[in-house]
Each structure stands twice: as C-alpha cells, then as structure tokens.
Motif scaffolding. Structure first.
Motif, PDB file in Angstrom:
ATOM      1  N   GLN A  86      -7.435   0.538  -0.848  1.00  0.00           N
ATOM      2  CA  GLN A  86      -7.659  -0.833  -0.207  1.00  0.00           C
ATOM      3  C   GLN A  86      -9.041  -0.714   0.436  1.00  0.00           C
TER       4      GLN A  86
ATOM      5  N   THR B  82       0.758  -1.259   0.006  1.00  0.00           N
ATOM      6  CA  THR B  82      -0.036  -0.025  -0.011  1.00  0.00           C
ATOM      7  C   THR B  82       0.733   1.170   0.072  1.00  0.00           C
TER       8      THR B  82
ATOM      9  N   ASP C 181      -5.209  -1.427  -5.143  1.00  0.00           N
ATOM     10  CA  ASP C 181      -4.625  -1.909  -4.002  1.00  0.00           C
ATOM     11  C   ASP C 181      -5.532  -3.169  -3.538  1.00  0.00           C
ATOM     12  N   GLU C 182      -5.033  -4.246  -3.741  1.00  0.00           N
ATOM     13  CA  GLU C 182      -5.797  -5.495  -3.329  1.00  0.00           C
ATOM     14  C   GLU C 182      -7.154  -5.798  -3.655  1.00  0.00           C
TER      15      GLU C 182
HETATM   16 MG   LIG Z   1      -2.235  -2.772   1.911  1.00  0.00          MG
END
Ligand SMILES: [Mg+2]
Ligand SMILES: Nc1ncnc2c1ncn2[C@@H]1O[C@H](COP(=O)(O)OP(=O)(O)OP(=O)(O)O)[C@@H](O)[C@H]1O
Length: 305
Positions: A134, A93, A218-219
């Motif tokens: 995220q 991140t 992000d993810e």
């Molecule tokens: Mg992260």
C-alpha cells in the motif's frame, strides 16, 4: 462521442487491445486460503516501559485481542482476477500480508495458506509472488527509468543480456504508460517528483519487471483519478488473461471497475460476507432480501451496509 474515445484511445494506446508487451510462459498457479483466523494484539505495540506506571510486569499485561480475519477461505487460480473489497480497517492489508508472509504484530491461530498446494514460506513467496504494498518503497532520487534499470540488473536472471534487460524495461514502461515521466525523479513526501498516481504505477512496474506468475496488489487504485484507475484495472485484467493470477484489494471501486473482476471477496470486520463470482454478488444479496437500489453502485451499497 466515438471520435472522443478514439482521441483518448490514441493518446493512451487503448486502441491496441493486444498491447500486452510480454506474456507469462510459466505454469498454472493456484492460491488457496483455508479457514484462516488471525488475531492482533492491540496492546502489543505499546512498549513495556510505558506500562510501568500500571505497576505490572511485562508478562502480566494482557492485551486486548482483536480479530483481524475471521475464518476466511478462498481459492483462486491463474487466469483469474480476485478483488478483495471492504471498508477501511476491515482486514484487506492484513490478509495480503499473511499470504506473502509479511504480517507483523499478529498471530495466526488457525488455517493455512497454500501456493500450488505447498504452505507459504518466505522462500516460496519470493520466487513466485510479486507484492505491491500500500505504501511505496522507492528510492526518491532516481528517475523512473533508472529505478527500473536498477531493479532489472538485480532481479532478472543472470542469462539475460543487457539488451534484453533494456528491452524489458522499455516494455514495462510502455505497459504502464510511464513514457512521459520516464526521466523524472521518483520523489517522496519530502522530495518533489512524479505524481502520486505515477508513483503507484512505478511500484507496480518494479514488480511486473520480473514477470511473476502471481501478482498481489494492495489498493493499486487509491489516489488515482477514475480514468487512470479504470485503465490500470484494465491492464491488470489483461495481465490476468495472460495466464497470471492477480489478487488485489480495492476501496469501493467504481461500477465499471467492478465489472472487470472475476471473483470478489467482500470483507466486513475481518469476516467474508460474500466470496464468489463478481456477477453473482447482486443476485446473492437480492435473494437474501437486500436488493441493490437502481442506479446504485453495488460495491458502494454493500460496502456501507
Ligand atoms: Mg490497507
Ligand atoms: N499489527 C497490528 N497491530 C494492531 N492492530 C492491527 C495490526 N494489524 C492490523 N491491525 C488492525 O486490524 C484491522 C485491519 O487492518 P488492515 O490494515 O488490514 O485494514 P485495511 O482493510 O487494509 O484498511 P485500509 O483500507 O484503511 O488500508 C485494523 O482495525 C487494524 O487496526
């Protein structure tokens, strides 16, 4: 087995390989990170008045510095999908936040981030990069469709007519397979709405709507079941094929997801352990004396070691 695949294909529209509803017509983009070194002050988040008990003045407090990213370099251009993999807390991140100028509480001691050869500034990032964070930041009381219509009104260029805006919203809903929940409230932790996976896809849809050349996620697959996660990465890979640059961080991807990546950066406590083509990762570690055991997922195995 074939008929089952066909059945699911019918439902999820997998049969249509060219189901890319809109393509990117802008120029080629390149993202480069040179020798990036980033430190975070782990004590900076504690306010100075809580430290008064130590009888120290604010400037006398020396926080302990933690290296979040250690001398990282990478280069990626349009048409490629780069995955940043690594265990929790390894700096994924942080890296994506630095690229998009959204980092907080840390200092970049050396290195630079270049977008098409120019240093990244908030203005440049706003114009060229879509960042799906995220955590989802959506308005909980709007439905999925209302959210997208609202963003289309704000974000699309002024020369777009209302019909074109509606068309774009429909295309994005179809692309991310959100049709069945288009009229459901988005919701959040307190307001019940769409499912967690659907909410992730709405966050991606919001960014996809303005058809960016660089997409940073992000993810995006966290919290999704493996089938939906696989489909989502297939969608992202198709977007990359359509001359976009896709950069995503993933948490121990499944082996079939891993195969879809073009480039991989494996991070371990902020340092890049491997940076290169995804298919060369296993031969690289094997040559170093760490072969991946048979029937073992390489991203699981090298993530943990
Ligand atoms: Mg992260
Ligand atoms: N502003 C900050 N203040 C204090 N520590 C920070 C800050 N930013 C990052 N860190 C630390 O840097 C490390 C990397 O954090 P980061 O959020 O990038 O991890 P991550 O790889 O995204 O993990 P996850 O997979 O759990 O999301 C962590 O140990 C975190 O505690």
């Amino acid at each position: 087995f074939q008929s089952i695949t066909l059945f699911f294909g019918e439902i999820y529209g997998l049969h249509n390989e060219n189901s890319l509803y809109f393509t990117y017509s802008g120029g080629c983009n390149e993202l480069e990170v040179n020798n990036l070194h980033y430190e975070v002050d782990t004590a900076a988040q504690i306010p100075w008045y809580e430290r008064l008990s130590e009888f120290k003045l604010p400037w006398e407090i020396n926080g302990n510095k933690q290296i979040a990213i250690n001398r990282l370099s990478l280069r990626v251009h349009s048409g490629q999908m780069l995955a940043i993999i690594g265990s929790s807390g390894c700096g994924k991140t942080s890296l994506l936040d630095i690229i998009t100028c959204r980092d907080e509480g840390g200092t970049m001691t050396s290195g630079q981030v270049l977008i098409n050869g120019k240093p990244n500034t908030p203005q440049l990032v706003k114009k060229s990069i879509a960042h799906v964070r995220q955590d989802d930041r959506l308005l909980p009381h709007l439905t999925v469709r209302e959210t997208l219509v609202f963003v289309a009104k704000l974000r699309l260029p002024t020369h777009f007519t209302q019909a074109q805006r509606d068309q774009r919203v429909d295309d994005v809903i179809a692309e991310l397979r959100l049709r069945q929940c288009a009229h459901t409230r988005v919701g959040n932790d307190y307001v019940r709405g769409v499912s967690g996976g659907e909410r992730r896809r709405v966050s991606i849809a919001v960014q996809l709507l303005w058809n960016p050349g660089i997409l940073i996620l992000d993810e995006p697959t966290s919290g999704l079941d493996s089938f939906t996660a696989h489909n989502l990465v297939i969608t992202l890979s198709r977007l990359a094929r359509g001359n976009r640059l896709v950069l995503l961080s993933v948490h121990q991807p499944r082996s079939d997801i891993f195969q879809l990546f073009d480039l991989v950066v494996l991070l371990s406590s902020g340092s890049a352990v491997y940076c290169g083509a995804a298919r060369d990762m296993v031969p690289y570690f094997t040559a170093l004396g760490y072969p991946c055991p048979r029937y073992c997922n390489p991203s699981d195995f090298y993530d943990l070691t």
